[in-house]
Design a protein around this motif. Structure first.
Motif, mmCIF file in Angstrom:
data_model
loop_
_atom_site.group_PDB
_atom_site.id
_atom_site.type_symbol
_atom_site.label_atom_id
_atom_site.label_comp_id
_atom_site.label_asym_id
_atom_site.label_seq_id
_atom_site.Cartn_x
_atom_site.Cartn_y
_atom_site.Cartn_z
ATOM 1 N N GLN A 52 0.977 -1.150 0.197
ATOM 2 C CA GLN A 52 -0.044 -0.159 0.027
ATOM 3 C C GLN A 52 0.812 1.284 -0.014
ATOM 4 O O GLN A 52 0.777 2.157 -0.773
ATOM 5 N N TYR A 53 2.164 1.205 0.784
ATOM 6 C CA TYR A 53 2.860 2.484 0.928
ATOM 7 C C TYR A 53 4.060 2.167 0.392
ATOM 8 O O TYR A 53 4.857 1.052 0.786
ATOM 9 N N GLN A 54 4.527 2.445 -0.671
ATOM 10 C CA GLN A 54 5.791 2.225 -1.306
ATOM 11 C C GLN A 54 6.514 3.053 -2.132
ATOM 12 O O GLN A 54 5.892 4.183 -2.499
ATOM 13 N N THR A 55 7.740 3.062 -2.462
ATOM 14 C CA THR A 55 8.500 3.830 -3.381
ATOM 15 C C THR A 55 9.114 2.886 -4.425
ATOM 16 O O THR A 55 9.669 2.079 -4.175
ATOM 17 N N MET A 56 8.803 3.235 -5.653
ATOM 18 C CA MET A 56 9.089 2.664 -6.826
ATOM 19 C C MET A 56 10.231 3.372 -7.752
ATOM 20 O O MET A 56 9.971 4.476 -8.079
ATOM 21 N N ASP A 57 11.350 2.762 -7.842
ATOM 22 C CA ASP A 57 12.338 3.523 -8.733
ATOM 23 C C ASP A 57 12.372 2.812 -10.145
ATOM 24 O O ASP A 57 12.367 1.422 -10.021
ATOM 25 N N ASN B 58 3.721 5.226 -3.906
ATOM 26 C CA ASN B 58 2.484 4.758 -3.781
ATOM 27 C C ASN B 58 2.057 4.655 -4.931
ATOM 28 O O ASN B 58 0.626 4.809 -5.426
ATOM 29 N N ALA B 59 2.811 4.116 -6.247
ATOM 30 C CA ALA B 59 2.269 4.098 -7.422
ATOM 31 C C ALA B 59 1.651 2.838 -7.707
ATOM 32 O O ALA B 59 1.790 1.876 -7.070
ATOM 33 N N GLN B 60 0.822 2.779 -8.729
ATOM 34 C CA GLN B 60 0.067 1.534 -9.338
ATOM 35 C C GLN B 60 0.932 1.189 -10.562
ATOM 36 O O GLN B 60 1.346 2.176 -11.406
ATOM 37 N N PRO B 61 0.542 -0.118 -11.059
ATOM 38 C CA PRO B 61 1.233 -0.468 -12.266
ATOM 39 C C PRO B 61 0.720 0.502 -13.409
ATOM 40 O O PRO B 61 1.551 0.823 -14.353
ATOM 41 N N GLY B 62 -0.733 0.867 -13.358
ATOM 42 C CA GLY B 62 -0.994 1.675 -14.414
ATOM 43 C C GLY B 62 -0.252 3.014 -14.527
ATOM 44 O O GLY B 62 -0.129 3.625 -15.816
#
Length: 174
Positions: free
Chosen positions: A122-127, A147-151
Protein backbone atom coordinates in the motif's frame (compact mmCIF):
# COMPACT_ATOMS: atom_id res chain seq x y z
CA UNK A 1 -10.53 -19.54 -35.23
CA UNK A 2 -9.12 -21.32 -38.27
CA UNK A 3 -11.50 -21.67 -41.20
CA UNK A 4 -9.31 -23.53 -43.70
CA UNK A 5 -5.72 -24.56 -44.38
CA UNK A 6 -4.47 -25.28 -47.90
CA UNK A 7 -0.78 -26.13 -48.08
CA UNK A 8 1.00 -23.49 -46.00
CA UNK A 9 -1.81 -20.92 -46.34
CA UNK A 10 -4.39 -20.34 -43.61
CA UNK A 11 -7.68 -18.43 -43.49
CA UNK A 12 -9.60 -17.68 -40.33
CA UNK A 13 -12.14 -15.76 -38.26
CA UNK A 14 -14.82 -15.10 -40.90
CA UNK A 15 -14.68 -11.47 -39.72
CA UNK A 16 -12.01 -8.79 -39.49
CA UNK A 17 -9.54 -8.63 -36.61
CA UNK A 18 -8.87 -4.88 -36.91
CA UNK A 19 -9.63 -4.54 -40.65
CA UNK A 20 -6.13 -3.17 -41.33
CA UNK A 21 -5.39 -4.78 -44.70
CA UNK A 22 -1.78 -5.93 -45.05
CA UNK A 23 -0.28 -6.88 -41.67
CA UNK A 24 2.61 -8.86 -40.23
CA UNK A 25 1.58 -10.42 -36.93
CA UNK A 26 2.53 -13.69 -35.23
CA UNK A 27 0.05 -16.51 -35.69
CA UNK A 28 -0.21 -19.61 -33.57
CA UNK A 29 -2.22 -22.64 -32.66
CA UNK A 30 -4.11 -22.63 -29.42
CA UNK A 31 -6.96 -23.94 -27.40
CA UNK A 32 -10.22 -22.56 -26.11
CA UNK A 33 -10.31 -22.67 -22.32
CA UNK A 34 -13.87 -21.49 -21.93
CA UNK A 35 -16.82 -19.70 -23.47
CA UNK A 36 -18.51 -16.73 -21.84
CA UNK A 37 -22.11 -16.78 -23.02
CA UNK A 38 -24.00 -13.53 -23.28
CA UNK A 39 -27.23 -12.66 -25.10
CA UNK A 40 -25.57 -9.61 -26.70
CA UNK A 41 -22.01 -10.78 -27.38
CA UNK A 42 -20.58 -14.16 -26.42
CA UNK A 43 -16.83 -14.64 -26.51
CA UNK A 44 -14.18 -17.30 -26.03
CA UNK A 45 -11.28 -17.34 -23.59
CA UNK A 46 -8.29 -19.01 -25.18
CA UNK A 47 -4.55 -19.34 -25.04
CA UNK A 48 -1.82 -19.79 -27.63
CA UNK A 49 -0.02 -23.10 -27.41
CA UNK A 50 2.59 -22.57 -30.12
CA UNK A 51 3.83 -20.07 -32.69
CA UNK A 52 2.97 -21.35 -36.18
CA UNK A 53 3.61 -18.54 -38.70
CA UNK A 54 2.60 -15.06 -39.81
CA UNK A 55 -0.76 -13.38 -40.33
CA UNK A 56 -0.38 -11.36 -43.53
CA UNK A 57 -3.90 -10.04 -44.19
CA UNK A 58 -6.66 -8.58 -42.04
CA UNK A 59 -9.69 -7.98 -44.24
CA UNK A 60 -13.39 -7.43 -43.68
CA UNK A 61 -14.16 -11.11 -44.35
CA UNK A 62 -11.37 -12.55 -42.20
CA UNK A 63 -7.64 -12.97 -41.72
CA UNK A 64 -5.11 -14.88 -43.75
CA UNK A 65 -1.57 -16.00 -43.21
CA UNK A 66 1.23 -18.39 -43.96
CA UNK A 67 2.33 -21.30 -41.81
CA UNK A 68 6.09 -21.32 -41.23
CA UNK A 69 8.39 -18.52 -40.17
CA UNK A 70 7.08 -16.01 -37.63
CA UNK A 71 7.49 -12.26 -38.23
CA UNK A 72 10.20 -10.27 -36.44
CA UNK A 73 9.33 -9.76 -32.80
CA UNK A 74 10.38 -7.16 -30.23
CA UNK A 75 12.35 -8.55 -27.26
CA UNK A 76 11.23 -7.24 -23.88
CA UNK A 77 13.26 -7.85 -20.72
CA UNK A 78 12.03 -6.78 -17.29
CA UNK A 79 13.87 -7.10 -13.98
CA UNK A 80 11.99 -6.49 -10.75
CA UNK A 81 14.16 -5.86 -7.69
CA UNK A 82 12.66 -5.84 -4.21
CA UNK A 83 14.54 -3.89 -1.56
CA UNK A 84 13.17 -6.10 1.23
CA UNK A 85 15.61 -8.85 0.24
CA UNK A 86 12.95 -11.19 -1.12
CA UNK A 87 14.87 -11.65 -4.36
CA UNK A 88 14.87 -10.33 -7.90
CA UNK A 89 12.59 -11.62 -10.63
CA UNK A 90 13.56 -11.56 -14.32
CA UNK A 91 11.07 -11.73 -17.17
CA UNK A 92 11.67 -12.07 -20.92
CA UNK A 93 9.18 -12.28 -23.75
CA UNK A 94 8.93 -11.46 -27.41
CA UNK A 95 6.24 -8.96 -28.37
CA UNK A 96 4.37 -8.55 -31.65
CA UNK A 97 5.52 -5.49 -33.61
CA UNK A 98 2.33 -3.50 -34.18
CA UNK A 99 1.87 0.28 -33.88
CA UNK A 100 -1.25 0.12 -31.73
CA UNK A 101 -0.92 -3.25 -30.00
CA UNK A 102 2.76 -3.15 -28.95
CA UNK A 103 2.34 -0.39 -26.32
CA UNK A 104 -0.68 -2.21 -24.86
CA UNK A 105 1.12 -5.57 -24.81
CA UNK A 106 4.15 -4.02 -23.10
CA UNK A 107 1.81 -2.30 -20.62
CA UNK A 108 0.23 -5.62 -19.72
CA UNK A 109 3.72 -7.13 -19.35
CA UNK A 110 4.82 -4.33 -17.00
CA UNK A 111 1.64 -4.66 -14.93
CA UNK A 112 2.00 -8.44 -14.79
CA UNK A 113 5.67 -8.23 -13.81
CA UNK A 114 4.97 -5.70 -11.05
CA UNK A 115 2.07 -7.63 -9.57
CA UNK A 116 2.74 -11.20 -10.78
CA UNK A 117 4.50 -12.51 -7.69
CA UNK A 118 2.55 -10.34 -5.23
CA UNK A 119 0.59 -7.12 -5.03
CA UNK A 120 2.44 -3.86 -4.53
CA UNK A 121 2.50 -2.71 -0.90
CA UNK A 122 0.00 0.00 0.00
CA UNK A 123 2.83 2.37 0.89
CA UNK A 124 5.88 2.10 -1.32
CA UNK A 125 8.48 3.95 -3.31
CA UNK A 126 9.18 2.66 -6.79
CA UNK A 127 12.29 3.53 -8.77
CA UNK A 128 12.35 2.63 -12.42
CA UNK A 129 15.04 2.86 -15.04
CA UNK A 130 14.00 1.79 -18.54
CA UNK A 131 15.81 1.94 -21.85
CA UNK A 132 13.73 1.80 -25.02
CA UNK A 133 15.74 1.13 -28.16
CA UNK A 134 14.44 2.35 -31.54
CA UNK A 135 16.91 1.10 -34.13
CA UNK A 136 20.19 2.86 -33.37
CA UNK A 137 18.54 5.39 -31.03
CA UNK A 138 17.77 4.91 -27.36
CA UNK A 139 15.35 6.63 -25.03
CA UNK A 140 16.01 6.27 -21.33
CA UNK A 141 13.29 6.93 -18.76
CA UNK A 142 14.20 7.07 -15.09
CA UNK A 143 11.97 8.22 -12.26
CA UNK A 144 10.83 7.64 -8.70
CA UNK A 145 7.15 7.20 -7.90
CA UNK A 146 5.51 7.12 -4.48
CA UNK A 147 2.55 4.80 -3.81
CA UNK A 148 2.34 4.11 -7.54
CA UNK A 149 0.04 1.69 -9.24
CA UNK A 150 1.18 -0.38 -12.25
CA UNK A 151 -0.97 1.78 -14.53
CA UNK A 152 1.00 4.86 -13.45
CA UNK A 153 4.23 3.24 -14.62
CA UNK A 154 2.68 2.15 -17.91
CA UNK A 155 1.38 5.66 -18.56
CA UNK A 156 4.88 7.09 -18.18
CA UNK A 157 6.58 4.32 -20.21
CA UNK A 158 3.84 3.68 -22.76
CA UNK A 159 3.72 7.29 -23.91
CA UNK A 160 7.08 7.19 -25.77
CA UNK A 161 6.13 3.83 -27.32
CA UNK A 162 2.82 5.21 -28.59
CA UNK A 163 4.40 8.46 -29.80
CA UNK A 164 7.03 6.58 -31.81
CA UNK A 165 4.55 4.11 -33.29
CA UNK A 166 2.11 6.87 -34.28
CA UNK A 167 4.76 9.30 -35.55
CA UNK A 168 3.22 11.01 -38.62
CA UNK A 169 6.63 11.37 -40.28
CA UNK A 170 7.92 7.83 -39.88
CA UNK A 171 6.57 4.88 -37.89
CA UNK A 172 9.32 3.79 -35.49
CA UNK A 173 9.02 0.48 -33.67
CA UNK A 174 11.10 -0.42 -30.60
Amino acid sequence: TCTEVIGNRMWGFGHAFNNEGVISMPMGSGQINGIVANLMTSFKLGSMSGLRGTLTADQTVGVGGRIGKAPPMIPVDLKIQYTDGSGDVNYHFDCAAHPKLTPMIVGVAITSALTGARDLPQYQTMDYDVTLQFGDRKVRAENTLVNAQPGDVFFQLGTPLMAAAENPFERVMP
